[in-house]
Design a protein around this motif. Structure first.
Motif, PDB file in Angstrom:
ATOM      1  N   ALA A 140      -8.290 -47.624   1.023  1.00  0.00           N
ATOM      2  CA  ALA A 140      -8.346 -46.161   1.087  1.00  0.00           C
ATOM      3  C   ALA A 140      -9.037 -45.946   2.608  1.00  0.00           C
ATOM      4  O   ALA A 140     -10.184 -45.842   2.472  1.00  0.00           O
ATOM      5  CB  ALA A 140      -8.872 -45.469  -0.130  1.00  0.00           C
ATOM      6  N   MET A 169       1.871 -43.093  -9.889  1.00  0.00           N
ATOM      7  CA  MET A 169       0.491 -43.123  -9.548  1.00  0.00           C
ATOM      8  C   MET A 169      -0.390 -41.930 -10.244  1.00  0.00           C
ATOM      9  O   MET A 169       0.217 -41.046 -10.467  1.00  0.00           O
ATOM     10  CB  MET A 169       0.530 -43.069  -8.009  1.00  0.00           C
ATOM     11  N   ARG A 202     -18.695 -41.752   1.855  1.00  0.00           N
ATOM     12  CA  ARG A 202     -18.100 -40.940   2.864  1.00  0.00           C
ATOM     13  C   ARG A 202     -18.958 -39.673   2.966  1.00  0.00           C
ATOM     14  O   ARG A 202     -19.423 -39.211   2.095  1.00  0.00           O
ATOM     15  CB  ARG A 202     -16.640 -40.581   2.652  1.00  0.00           C
ATOM     16  N   LYS A 218      -9.610 -43.416   4.499  1.00  0.00           N
ATOM     17  CA  LYS A 218      -9.892 -41.870   5.102  1.00  0.00           C
ATOM     18  C   LYS A 218     -11.034 -41.964   5.708  1.00  0.00           C
ATOM     19  O   LYS A 218     -12.037 -42.401   5.365  1.00  0.00           O
ATOM     20  CB  LYS A 218      -9.613 -40.894   3.925  1.00  0.00           C
ATOM     21  N   ILE A 260      -1.107 -41.483   0.479  1.00  0.00           N
ATOM     22  CA  ILE A 260      -1.715 -41.395  -0.796  1.00  0.00           C
ATOM     23  C   ILE A 260      -2.262 -39.980  -1.211  1.00  0.00           C
ATOM     24  O   ILE A 260      -2.938 -39.868  -2.208  1.00  0.00           O
ATOM     25  CB  ILE A 260      -2.920 -42.462  -1.146  1.00  0.00           C
ATOM     26  N   MET A 263      -9.756 -46.695  -8.649  1.00  0.00           N
ATOM     27  CA  MET A 263     -10.318 -46.515  -7.188  1.00  0.00           C
ATOM     28  C   MET A 263     -11.856 -47.242  -7.429  1.00  0.00           C
ATOM     29  O   MET A 263     -12.017 -47.920  -8.498  1.00  0.00           O
ATOM     30  CB  MET A 263     -10.741 -45.011  -7.103  1.00  0.00           C
ATOM     31  N   SER A 264     -12.800 -46.920  -6.472  1.00  0.00           N
ATOM     32  CA  SER A 264     -14.093 -47.647  -6.365  1.00  0.00           C
ATOM     33  C   SER A 264     -14.791 -47.531  -7.724  1.00  0.00           C
ATOM     34  O   SER A 264     -15.391 -48.890  -8.229  1.00  0.00           O
ATOM     35  CB  SER A 264     -15.024 -47.177  -5.283  1.00  0.00           C
ATOM     36  N   ASN A 278      -4.727 -40.398   3.195  1.00  0.00           N
ATOM     37  CA  ASN A 278      -4.421 -39.453   2.739  1.00  0.00           C
ATOM     38  C   ASN A 278      -4.153 -38.192   3.602  1.00  0.00           C
ATOM     39  O   ASN A 278      -4.230 -37.081   2.993  1.00  0.00           O
ATOM     40  CB  ASN A 278      -5.199 -39.408   1.364  1.00  0.00           C
ATOM     41  N   ARG A 281      -6.473 -48.212  -5.299  1.00  0.00           N
ATOM     42  CA  ARG A 281      -6.768 -47.929  -3.962  1.00  0.00           C
ATOM     43  C   ARG A 281      -8.424 -47.749  -3.878  1.00  0.00           C
ATOM     44  O   ARG A 281      -9.079 -46.908  -4.516  1.00  0.00           O
ATOM     45  CB  ARG A 281      -6.284 -46.415  -4.019  1.00  0.00           C
ATOM     46  N   VAL A 282      -9.006 -48.510  -3.011  1.00  0.00           N
ATOM     47  CA  VAL A 282     -10.379 -48.500  -2.974  1.00  0.00           C
ATOM     48  C   VAL A 282     -11.065 -48.084  -1.719  1.00  0.00           C
ATOM     49  O   VAL A 282     -10.467 -48.535  -0.631  1.00  0.00           O
ATOM     50  CB  VAL A 282     -10.768 -49.802  -3.288  1.00  0.00           C
ATOM     51  N   GLY A 283     -11.892 -47.093  -1.577  1.00  0.00           N
ATOM     52  CA  GLY A 283     -12.463 -46.705  -0.168  1.00  0.00           C
ATOM     53  C   GLY A 283     -13.948 -47.095  -0.074  1.00  0.00           C
ATOM     54  O   GLY A 283     -14.497 -47.779   0.470  1.00  0.00           O
ATOM     55  N   THR A 284     -14.593 -46.335  -0.956  1.00  0.00           N
ATOM     56  CA  THR A 284     -16.135 -46.521  -1.021  1.00  0.00           C
ATOM     57  C   THR A 284     -16.764 -48.003  -1.093  1.00  0.00           C
ATOM     58  O   THR A 284     -17.515 -48.326  -0.534  1.00  0.00           O
ATOM     59  CB  THR A 284     -16.765 -45.363  -2.177  1.00  0.00           C
ATOM     60  N   ILE A 313      -4.456 -40.246 -10.527  1.00  0.00           N
ATOM     61  CA  ILE A 313      -5.954 -39.998 -10.192  1.00  0.00           C
ATOM     62  C   ILE A 313      -6.640 -39.245 -11.287  1.00  0.00           C
ATOM     63  O   ILE A 313      -6.334 -38.086 -11.481  1.00  0.00           O
ATOM     64  CB  ILE A 313      -6.213 -39.131  -8.942  1.00  0.00           C
TER      65      ILE A 313
HETATM   66  C1  LIG Z   1     -10.283 -41.688  -1.188  1.00  0.00           C
HETATM   67  C2  LIG Z   1      -9.056 -41.782  -2.413  1.00  0.00           C
HETATM   68  C3  LIG Z   1      -9.255 -43.113  -3.026  1.00  0.00           C
HETATM   69  C4  LIG Z   1     -10.318 -43.938  -2.752  1.00  0.00           C
HETATM   70  O1  LIG Z   1     -11.586 -43.412  -3.495  1.00  0.00           O
HETATM   71  P1  LIG Z   1     -12.852 -44.142  -3.429  1.00  0.00           P
HETATM   72  O2  LIG Z   1     -13.553 -43.617  -4.833  1.00  0.00           O
HETATM   73  O3  LIG Z   1     -13.672 -43.994  -2.141  1.00  0.00           O
HETATM   74  O4  LIG Z   1     -12.560 -45.795  -3.743  1.00  0.00           O
HETATM   75  C5  LIG Z   1      -8.321 -43.534  -3.846  1.00  0.00           C
HETATM   76  N1  LIG Z   1      -7.050 -42.603  -3.756  1.00  0.00           N
HETATM   77  C6  LIG Z   1      -7.042 -41.687  -3.094  1.00  0.00           C
HETATM   78  C7  LIG Z   1      -5.716 -40.552  -3.356  1.00  0.00           C
HETATM   79  C8  LIG Z   1      -7.939 -41.171  -2.380  1.00  0.00           C
HETATM   80  O5  LIG Z   1      -7.725 -39.819  -1.416  1.00  0.00           O
END
Ligand SMILES: *Cc1c(COP(=O)(O)O)cnc(C)c1O
Length: 243
Positions: free
Chosen positions: A40, A167, A236, A42, A85, A211-212, A63, A227-230, A169
């Motif tokens: 992820a 999908m 962020r 962003k 996403i 996610m993370s 996203n 879907r992994v960002g952090t 969240i």
């Molecule tokens: C930012 C985001 C993620 C990742 O989130 P983290 O908690 O940073 O891993 C996953 N899915 C979507 C839709 C996001 O916007």
């Protein structure tokens, strides 16, 4: 925008997350290769994205339409696939359809039809997932679970859209136990749609959840796409609405 993350930092994080994915999958009797790691990206710079791809990331998840467009113009995703996403407004589908490999966040008939129309116009068949609002949060995108099967039927009747799965969240405030429940419910919806609608011409094989903070739990719950960002790029800055 935060500073570019060094290749060394990103590579170490990618390796650690991938290792955790593989361990978790094996521990519950799943093939590690059945779980795709989507980065992820962003708020990350184009160079951070390039570093992630060099470190083995094969799919980037974006996203915000503006960032997607800027990174595409920058060729930042070269060597990887791109998934959209985030929440998508119907008036912005032209910036996304045919430019990404998958749109993970189709949550209404109106958006589905806008994507179908644009895909026909540019002559593509767009892979999509349906997003389910599994926690029934008012503030959040996603279709109601009760409407998902109907929306899936509608997607299958669109010739320029290819339904690949769903999908979710879960609510950010959910406890681990609640999350486990949400993942279970989403998995059931996925299986239900597969059983009722999959035939020789379809391939409903993607369950995007995790996610993370909860991707191991999601993998235990049957996720095929996290879907992994952090955990890859660090924390962020606070979220601000998209212009
Ligand atoms: C930012 C985001 C993620 C990742 O989130 P983290 O908690 O940073 O891993 C996953 N899915 C979507 C839709 C996001 O916007």
């Amino acid at each position: 925008m935060p500073e570019t993350k060094s290749f060394e930092t990103v590579a170490a994080n990618v390796a650690a997350v991938r290792e955790k994915i593989d361990q978790t999958a094996r521990a519950c009797g799943r093939d590690p290769a059945s779980v795709t790691l989507v980065a992820a990206t962003k708020v990350q710079t184009s160079d951070t994205i390039r570093n992630a791809i060099r470190a083995g990331i094969t799919v980037c998840g974006e996203n915000r339409v503006q960032e997607l467009t800027a990174h595409l113009e920058d060729n930042a995703y070269e060597g990887a696939r791109v998934h959209f996403i985030g929440h998508l407004q119907t008036n912005k589908v032209k910036f996304v359809v045919g430019k990404v490999d998958m749109i993970e966040s189709i949550d209404s008939s109106r958006l589905l039809q806008a994507v179908e129309k644009q895909a026909e116009k540019v002559g593509v068949v767009q892979d999509i997932l349906l997003e389910v609002n599994i926690g029934q949060e008012e503030s959040k995108g996603g279709a109601a679970a009760a409407e998902l099967l109907e929306l899936a039927r509608e997607a299958l009747s669109c010739p320029h859209v290819r339904l690949r799965g769903i999908m979710c969240i879960p609510p950010a405030t959910a406890s681990e136990e609640e999350n486990r429940g949400f993942f279970q419910e989403t998995y059931q919806l996925f299986v239900d749609i597969k059983e009722k609608l999959e035939d020789n011409s379809t391939n409903i094989d993607c369950l995007s959840m995790g996610m993370s903070g909860d991707y191991p739990l999601a993998i235990q719950g049957g996720s095929t796409m996290v879907r992994v960002g952090t955990a890859l790029f660090g924390a962020r800055p606070p979220w601000r609405p998209q212009g």
